[in-house]
Design a protein around this motif. Structure first.
Motif, PDB file in Angstrom:
ATOM      1  N   UNK A 126      -7.569  37.474   4.614  1.00  0.00           N
ATOM      2  CA  UNK A 126      -7.883  38.738   3.952  1.00  0.00           C
ATOM      3  C   UNK A 126      -6.757  39.187   3.006  1.00  0.00           C
ATOM      4  N   UNK A 127      -5.498  38.923   3.364  1.00  0.00           N
ATOM      5  CA  UNK A 127      -4.416  39.415   2.508  1.00  0.00           C
ATOM      6  C   UNK A 127      -4.416  38.709   1.159  1.00  0.00           C
ATOM      7  N   UNK A 130      -7.503  40.177  -0.742  1.00  0.00           N
ATOM      8  CA  UNK A 130      -7.227  41.534  -1.238  1.00  0.00           C
ATOM      9  C   UNK A 130      -6.417  41.530  -2.530  1.00  0.00           C
ATOM     10  N   UNK A 135     -10.875  43.779  -5.268  1.00  0.00           N
ATOM     11  CA  UNK A 135     -10.559  44.229  -3.914  1.00  0.00           C
ATOM     12  C   UNK A 135      -9.489  45.303  -3.954  1.00  0.00           C
ATOM     13  N   UNK A 136      -8.509  45.102  -4.806  1.00  0.00           N
ATOM     14  CA  UNK A 136      -7.465  46.118  -4.947  1.00  0.00           C
ATOM     15  C   UNK A 136      -8.089  47.443  -5.389  1.00  0.00           C
ATOM     16  N   UNK A 139      -9.719  49.784  -2.746  1.00  0.00           N
ATOM     17  CA  UNK A 139      -8.875  50.647  -1.917  1.00  0.00           C
ATOM     18  C   UNK A 139      -8.206  51.754  -2.718  1.00  0.00           C
ATOM     19  N   UNK A 142     -11.031  54.179  -2.635  1.00  0.00           N
ATOM     20  CA  UNK A 142     -11.041  54.825  -1.329  1.00  0.00           C
ATOM     21  C   UNK A 142     -10.027  55.973  -1.288  1.00  0.00           C
ATOM     22  N   UNK A 228     -15.527  48.508  14.711  1.00  0.00           N
ATOM     23  CA  UNK A 228     -14.589  49.589  14.410  1.00  0.00           C
ATOM     24  C   UNK A 228     -14.808  49.974  12.950  1.00  0.00           C
ATOM     25  N   UNK A 230     -14.376  53.401   9.838  1.00  0.00           N
ATOM     26  CA  UNK A 230     -13.736  54.673   9.528  1.00  0.00           C
ATOM     27  C   UNK A 230     -14.806  55.749   9.369  1.00  0.00           C
ATOM     28  N   UNK A 432     -10.768  47.372   5.077  1.00  0.00           N
ATOM     29  CA  UNK A 432      -9.455  46.725   4.930  1.00  0.00           C
ATOM     30  C   UNK A 432      -9.377  45.474   5.813  1.00  0.00           C
ATOM     31  N   UNK A 433      -9.674  45.648   7.085  1.00  0.00           N
ATOM     32  CA  UNK A 433      -9.763  44.496   7.986  1.00  0.00           C
ATOM     33  C   UNK A 433     -10.994  44.690   8.865  1.00  0.00           C
ATOM     34  N   UNK A 435     -13.800  44.380  11.641  1.00  0.00           N
ATOM     35  CA  UNK A 435     -13.856  44.012  13.055  1.00  0.00           C
ATOM     36  C   UNK A 435     -15.309  43.855  13.464  1.00  0.00           C
ATOM     37  N   UNK A 442      -7.408  38.584  11.038  1.00  0.00           N
ATOM     38  CA  UNK A 442      -6.008  38.858  11.387  1.00  0.00           C
ATOM     39  C   UNK A 442      -5.898  40.302  11.893  1.00  0.00           C
TER      40      UNK A 442
ATOM     41  N   UNK B 203      -0.592  41.512   0.221  1.00  0.00           N
ATOM     42  CA  UNK B 203      -1.807  41.624  -0.589  1.00  0.00           C
ATOM     43  C   UNK B 203      -1.521  42.227  -1.957  1.00  0.00           C
ATOM     44  N   UNK B 205      -0.518  45.299  -2.631  1.00  0.00           N
ATOM     45  CA  UNK B 205      -0.958  46.693  -2.768  1.00  0.00           C
ATOM     46  C   UNK B 205       0.166  47.608  -3.266  1.00  0.00           C
ATOM     47  N   UNK B 395      -0.950  34.804  12.845  1.00  0.00           N
ATOM     48  CA  UNK B 395      -1.657  35.492  11.768  1.00  0.00           C
ATOM     49  C   UNK B 395      -0.708  36.384  10.974  1.00  0.00           C
TER      50      UNK B 395
END
Lengths: 442, 442
Positions: A126-127, A130, A135-136, A139, A142, A228, A230, A432-433, A435, A442, B203, B205, B395
């Motif tokens: 994912x990192x 991102x 992807x940047x 966020x 957001x 999970x 937000x 972001x990550x 679940x 990660x 990433x 950011x 990770x």
């Protein structure tokens, strides 16, 4: 920052970022360098592959050329050089003639993520995923969206609370509950801040808001579910009905989308091909029963035994609203009590319906809101009717025994809002990550 | 809202709130009504205890008199009446002559919380405890403080992230880890967003921030520890050392305290007797070794075998700083590597010290910050040295294999900051719902 370069005059600059691309030509080397603000082209005109005793700068040029030749994708470097404006450079109209370049941290040469990697590989890394400009941007959007919402709340005097995620019992349904080993006993992860945001009403806080994690032990693998996520939550006192909640909800959506459009509209257009529309108020509001009639009249029979709408029905009513009124949003209202939680207030005079709504955005439900039942006798009866155990709810029911104002609120999934705003196919792209049942890394 | 009344002209008004006090005199009844903004006195001049055929308004006056007589503390009511300015009324210089009063929800007559109730009873009935004006103020201060911090971050282009609280492994120490049943396996609750905020650095950011819950299975019962608390986190790229982190940290504290002072300074003075001081920058910065010398020279021998300071030492160095420089804040810097996590960067040329700091506020640690080690070889060696299992950290270590900028950040306990700002003795007073080894309710 790289996106500040275009506004600067020609002259010496230092920039840092990661290597996006290297074109290593015989007599000139180009590097595309990116930071969180944008990308810029670096140029090494002084290419020298082997030591040359004739060249007095050989000791500088050879290592620099080799450093650039060996740069791997993603390596972080710091560069000093001369900024030059040059209209022919497509990337922002500027380039930097490299004087010196130093590797901060090298990247392994084989990038595990390819352009055609599927979502699972991308989530594993994912990192790296991102780092993609889209992807940047998600966020940064957001950030802007949440800040705009909070500004509305703060301006209206609402109070920010952080409710506990460790609970002694379930807040929604026993079925999707995560259990935690808690010293000698057990705790559960909050499925929503529902009980605790209502507590703030009994505490006389008036209006409250929270942006925080919520947990559902939901084994499904759809594009819209996570274990999970937000949750954006608000609860306000002294409402006459769910209409007051919808009014403020609308205001928040307009404030959030306006801020995003203003700050990122152009980039969204460029990177996602989406023309972000700021809706006017009020949004269309349709009682659920009427919405079901509409999709039925248009030829779709909802294949459900209960009184609820299915996702396809939501898509169809949204398409209807879009076509008829030009809106991406629609409030479906007055859900049947049979498919709403015990704490939703029912219609005065018709206990089969609730003072509640779902907010649909681009055909997908993003939020549920309602006026809450604040009369303890009624609340308790509704809990029992829904098969809840009043003993386990004791602490919650107590909130209503010492005076509480009429109140209502909503919970909204941030990741879904972003997914739909940007025309993405899964909340995996806007979390972001992520679940899920199979994903904790990660 | 009640606090808007003083600015209004005399005339008809409607207000809602809960009953704080009733004085039921023979010929006149007084009610103190409170909402989240303040309190106001209501007056019923038309007291009539029994029906009186001579009185044409008997049918209105008798029920109103009885309603007021029977009002219990905490009952929520809505009142219509005439606003009158009256200098002799201590409470805001206004009162309302009641025309009609209706009970929204009645409170049980026996309030389980008395003025002299201990903290445990108050926490059992936290929603009643939160009705006290001081408690309400705590959360309005929290709102203002967090909004001011976020404004700084947003203005500087930092990105807001929400990191997952469900993890596959420990982020800090195995000892204080909560375990979650996760479908067929196990998950753990994040002790901090440390790994994930560093991921944002890899990433690209740049700078990120998060305000969210953190979980520690800490069995202790001190005034400063909880099993769940709100962590304020920031991480920024391209730092030269922890000094860059401290600089921004300072700026945030000044912005937060300024905003709180401006909006709530007077009320804080009135309700907590605290004169909130906005500190100037920079805050005093003292290497830990030097701080230890200072408290030793002042007669206190730190009773610890390791290189750390104890809470009493922190109080003493803070007192020294307060006396010498007039500051409530002090950064203690350059902690020994032996007492810092493996991911703290060590001094160039002296691996026994780290590029790290603690921020002390009114004698208590509120935050730990540091530059992080971003060189994978060094990071891996430090993890092994600390007895961590590199396989389990896989990770996280991957984040450093594809290029990462130098970076640093801090984590700060919101509830502690508020406790110390307001001169409170425990974070139980400044946490919406405290969680400890024995407390999961309400």
């Amino acid at each position: 920052m790289i996106n500040d370069l275009a506004a600067r005059e020609d002259g010496p600059v230092r920039v840092s970022g990661w290597v996006e691309k290297v074109r290593d030509q015989r007599h000139v080397q180009f590097v595309v360098l990116r930071d969180e603000s944008g990308a810029v082209q670096l140029v090494n005109g002084g290419v020298l592959r082997e030591p040359d005793p004739e060249n007095p700068r050989s000791d500088i040029l050879v290592p620099r050329t080799r450093t650039i030749s060996e740069l791997t994708h993603g390596t972080f470097v710091t560069v000093g050089g001369e900024l030059q404006h040059n209209e022919r450079v497509k990337l922002g109209g500027v380039e930097i003639q490299i004087d010196e370049i130093s590797v901060v941290t090298a990247a392994l040469p084989d990038n595990p993520v390819a352009d055609d990697s599927g979502i699972d590989v991308r989530l594993d890394w994912r990192f790296l995923d991102l780092r993609r400009p889209e992807q940047n941007l998600v966020f940064r959007i957001q950030t802007t969206f949440l800040h705009a919402l909070r500004q509305v709340w703060v301006d209206r005097g609402l109070i920010e609370i952080q409710t506990p995620k460790l609970m002694a019992s379930a807040s929604e349904s026993r079925a999707e509950l995560f259990e935690v080993e808690y010293f000698e006993g057990k705790a559960f992860l909050a499925q929503s801040p529902q009980f605790f945001k209502q507590m703030a009403q009994a505490a006389g806080f008036g209006g409250i808001f929270e942006v925080g994690p919520a947990f559902r032990a939901d084994p499904s693998f759809t594009s819209r579910h996570a274990t999970e996520f937000t949750s954006i939550d608000m609860e306000i006192s002294w409402v006459d009905s769910h209409v007051d909640v919808m009014d403020l909800h609308e205001e928040l959506m307009v404030a959030g989308i306006s801020a995003v459009e203003e700050k990122h509209g152009e980039e969204i257009q460029k990177l996602f091909g989406v023309e972000l529309a700021v809706p006017s108020r009020p949004f269309p509001r349709i009682p659920l029963a009427e919405a079901k009639e509409i999709v039925k009249a248009e030829g779709y029979e909802i294949p459900r035994a209960d009184a609820d709408m299915d996702p396809e029905g939501e898509r169809r009513i949204a398409a209807h609203v879009k076509q008829k009124y030009g809106y991406d949003f629609v409030f479906l209202t007055d859900y049947a009590a049979s498919i709403r939680p015990f704490y939703h207030m029912r219609h005065e005079g018709d206990a089969s319906l609730t003072n509640s709504y779902d907010l649909i955005y681009h055909g997908v439900e993003i939020s549920t809101g309602a006026q809450r039942e604040h009369r303890i006798e009624v609340l308790e009866a509704q809990a029992v009717e829904k098969g809840m155990d009043p003993a386990e709810l004791g602490f919650y029911l107590d909130f209503f025994r010492y005076g509480v104002p009429p109140h209502g609120g909503f919970g909204m999934g941030l990741n879904r809002v972003l997914m739909l705003m940007l025309g993405q196919s899964s909340i995996r792209e806007t979390t972001y990550l992520f679940r899920g049942p199979n994903r904790l890394l990660p």
